[in-house]
Design a protein around this motif. Structure first.
Motif, PDB file in Angstrom:
ATOM      1  N   UNK A 168      23.272 -29.048  22.056  1.00 27.51           N
ATOM      2  CA  UNK A 168      23.741 -30.089  21.132  1.00 27.51           C
ATOM      3  C   UNK A 168      23.379 -31.458  21.688  1.00 27.51           C
ATOM      4  N   UNK A 169      23.266 -32.436  20.794  1.00 24.63           N
ATOM      5  CA  UNK A 169      22.941 -33.825  21.109  1.00 24.63           C
ATOM      6  C   UNK A 169      21.501 -34.000  21.581  1.00 24.63           C
ATOM      7  N   UNK A 170      20.638 -33.045  21.248  1.00 23.14           N
ATOM      8  CA  UNK A 170      19.220 -33.144  21.576  1.00 23.14           C
ATOM      9  C   UNK A 170      18.463 -33.571  20.332  1.00 23.14           C
ATOM     10  N   UNK A 171      17.457 -34.395  20.533  1.00 23.49           N
ATOM     11  CA  UNK A 171      16.619 -34.831  19.425  1.00 23.49           C
ATOM     12  C   UNK A 171      15.518 -33.786  19.211  1.00 23.49           C
ATOM     13  N   UNK A 172      15.345 -33.355  17.955  1.00 25.46           N
ATOM     14  CA  UNK A 172      14.347 -32.336  17.618  1.00 25.46           C
ATOM     15  C   UNK A 172      13.505 -32.817  16.438  1.00 25.46           C
TER      16      UNK A 172
ATOM     17  N   UNK B  39      19.566 -37.173   8.040  1.00 24.40           N
ATOM     18  CA  UNK B  39      19.995 -38.134   7.013  1.00 24.40           C
ATOM     19  C   UNK B  39      21.391 -37.824   6.495  1.00 24.40           C
ATOM     20  N   UNK B  40      22.285 -37.457   7.402  1.00 27.52           N
ATOM     21  CA  UNK B  40      23.663 -37.189   7.028  1.00 27.52           C
ATOM     22  C   UNK B  40      23.911 -35.813   6.439  1.00 27.52           C
ATOM     23  N   UNK B  41      22.883 -34.986   6.332  1.00 22.58           N
ATOM     24  CA  UNK B  41      23.029 -33.643   5.767  1.00 22.58           C
ATOM     25  C   UNK B  41      22.892 -32.628   6.893  1.00 22.58           C
ATOM     26  N   UNK B  42      23.815 -31.675   6.943  1.00 23.03           N
ATOM     27  CA  UNK B  42      23.797 -30.643   7.978  1.00 23.03           C
ATOM     28  C   UNK B  42      22.981 -29.448   7.496  1.00 23.03           C
ATOM     29  N   UNK B  43      22.064 -29.012   8.349  1.00 17.11           N
ATOM     30  CA  UNK B  43      21.212 -27.858   8.069  1.00 17.11           C
ATOM     31  C   UNK B  43      21.423 -26.793   9.134  1.00 17.11           C
ATOM     32  N   UNK B  44      21.341 -25.528   8.747  1.00 20.82           N
ATOM     33  CA  UNK B  44      21.279 -24.450   9.721  1.00 20.82           C
ATOM     34  C   UNK B  44      19.913 -24.549  10.378  1.00 20.82           C
ATOM     35  N   UNK B  45      19.890 -24.415  11.711  1.00 20.34           N
ATOM     36  CA  UNK B  45      18.627 -24.622  12.425  1.00 20.34           C
ATOM     37  C   UNK B  45      18.332 -23.465  13.365  1.00 20.34           C
ATOM     38  N   UNK B  46      17.045 -23.236  13.568  1.00 15.87           N
ATOM     39  CA  UNK B  46      16.556 -22.257  14.531  1.00 15.87           C
ATOM     40  C   UNK B  46      15.440 -22.909  15.328  1.00 15.87           C
ATOM     41  N   UNK B  47      15.319 -22.484  16.573  1.00 13.59           N
ATOM     42  CA  UNK B  47      14.270 -22.992  17.437  1.00 13.59           C
ATOM     43  C   UNK B  47      12.966 -22.274  17.095  1.00 13.59           C
ATOM     44  N   UNK B  48      11.880 -23.028  17.029  1.00 17.97           N
ATOM     45  CA  UNK B  48      10.586 -22.429  16.700  1.00 17.97           C
ATOM     46  C   UNK B  48      10.099 -21.500  17.797  1.00 17.97           C
TER      47      UNK B  48
ATOM     48  N   UNK C 201      20.614 -32.372  17.001  1.00 17.29           N
ATOM     49  CA  UNK C 201      21.274 -31.067  17.089  1.00 17.29           C
ATOM     50  C   UNK C 201      22.774 -31.298  17.195  1.00 17.29           C
ATOM     51  N   UNK C 202      23.545 -30.715  16.280  1.00 25.92           N
ATOM     52  CA  UNK C 202      24.998 -30.886  16.286  1.00 25.92           C
ATOM     53  C   UNK C 202      25.726 -29.651  16.801  1.00 25.92           C
ATOM     54  N   UNK C 203      25.037 -28.517  16.851  1.00 23.40           N
ATOM     55  CA  UNK C 203      25.576 -27.280  17.437  1.00 23.40           C
ATOM     56  C   UNK C 203      24.422 -26.630  18.179  1.00 23.40           C
ATOM     57  N   UNK C 204      24.669 -26.132  19.384  1.00 23.96           N
ATOM     58  CA  UNK C 204      23.599 -25.505  20.174  1.00 23.96           C
ATOM     59  C   UNK C 204      22.793 -24.542  19.320  1.00 23.96           C
TER      60      UNK C 204
ATOM     61  N   UNK D 181      22.914 -25.936  14.347  1.00 17.72           N
ATOM     62  CA  UNK D 181      22.847 -26.839  13.202  1.00 17.72           C
ATOM     63  C   UNK D 181      22.250 -28.159  13.646  1.00 17.72           C
ATOM     64  N   UNK D 182      21.642 -28.839  12.688  1.00 12.22           N
ATOM     65  CA  UNK D 182      21.122 -30.178  12.923  1.00 12.22           C
ATOM     66  C   UNK D 182      21.574 -31.058  11.772  1.00 12.22           C
ATOM     67  N   UNK D 183      21.582 -32.358  12.021  1.00 11.60           N
ATOM     68  CA  UNK D 183      21.906 -33.317  10.972  1.00 11.60           C
ATOM     69  C   UNK D 183      20.671 -34.159  10.703  1.00 11.60           C
TER      70      UNK D 183
END
Length: 155
Positions: free
Chosen positions: A129-133, A113-122, A97-100, A109-111
């Motif tokens: 941020x800095x959490x492994x998901x 393989x070097x690609x940033x994706x918009x992310x949502x919690x299930x 997680x790169x942004x809460x 957002x999450x990263x």
């Protein structure tokens, strides 16, 4: 009924059969094949001397029955191949997680393989941020994730 009226009915059913068959051939999406079958049966009824009402009833009933019976079978056996994409390869992978992630605020957002994706919690949980998901699924341009571990530090 005059002889020319019978010919007109037969020509109309034949024309409808051709139009529906050509329409199906052009779309190949099971859109008008039911009506082609109904037209064929109505044409047979007309050739056998059935009344216009019997022809119309045959057309409606056969078209409806074909749609009701054949469509589920055809959908099950045709066009059932899901085309996997490169994006499907990230499902099940871990990401950072790169942004809460906060579903209510629409942030995160999450990263991967070097690609940033918009992310949502299930589960609508806020994930810092800095959490492994783990990526659960992709919907549009968003990945839906669940937390794997507590916050991890990036050095």
């Amino acid at each position: 009924m005059p002889l020319e009226m019978e010919w007109i009915q037969e020509i109309v059913w034949l024309a409808l059969l051709i139009v529906f068959a050509l329409g199906e051939a052009a779309t190949v999406g099971l859109t008008s094949i039911w009506f082609a079958a109904g037209s064929l049966i109505a044409l047979v009824v007309a050739l056998l001397g059935g009344s216009i009402w019997l022809q119309l009833a045959a057309f409606i009933v056969v078209s409806f029955l074909c749609m009701l019976v054949v469509r589920p079978i055809a959908k099950k056996h045709f066009n059932n191949k899901v085309q996997r994409t490169n994006a499907d390869g990230i499902i099940g992978r871990e990401a950072l997680v790169t942004e809460d992630i906060n579903n209510l605020r629409g942030t995160g957002t999450v990263t991967i393989s070097g690609i940033t994706w918009t992310a949502r919690s299930d589960g609508d949980a806020v994930i810092p941020a800095e959490t492994l998901v783990r990526v659960l699924r992709i919907e549009g341009v968003k990945v839906y994730v669940e937390q794997v571990k507590e916050a991890m530090t990036i050095k």
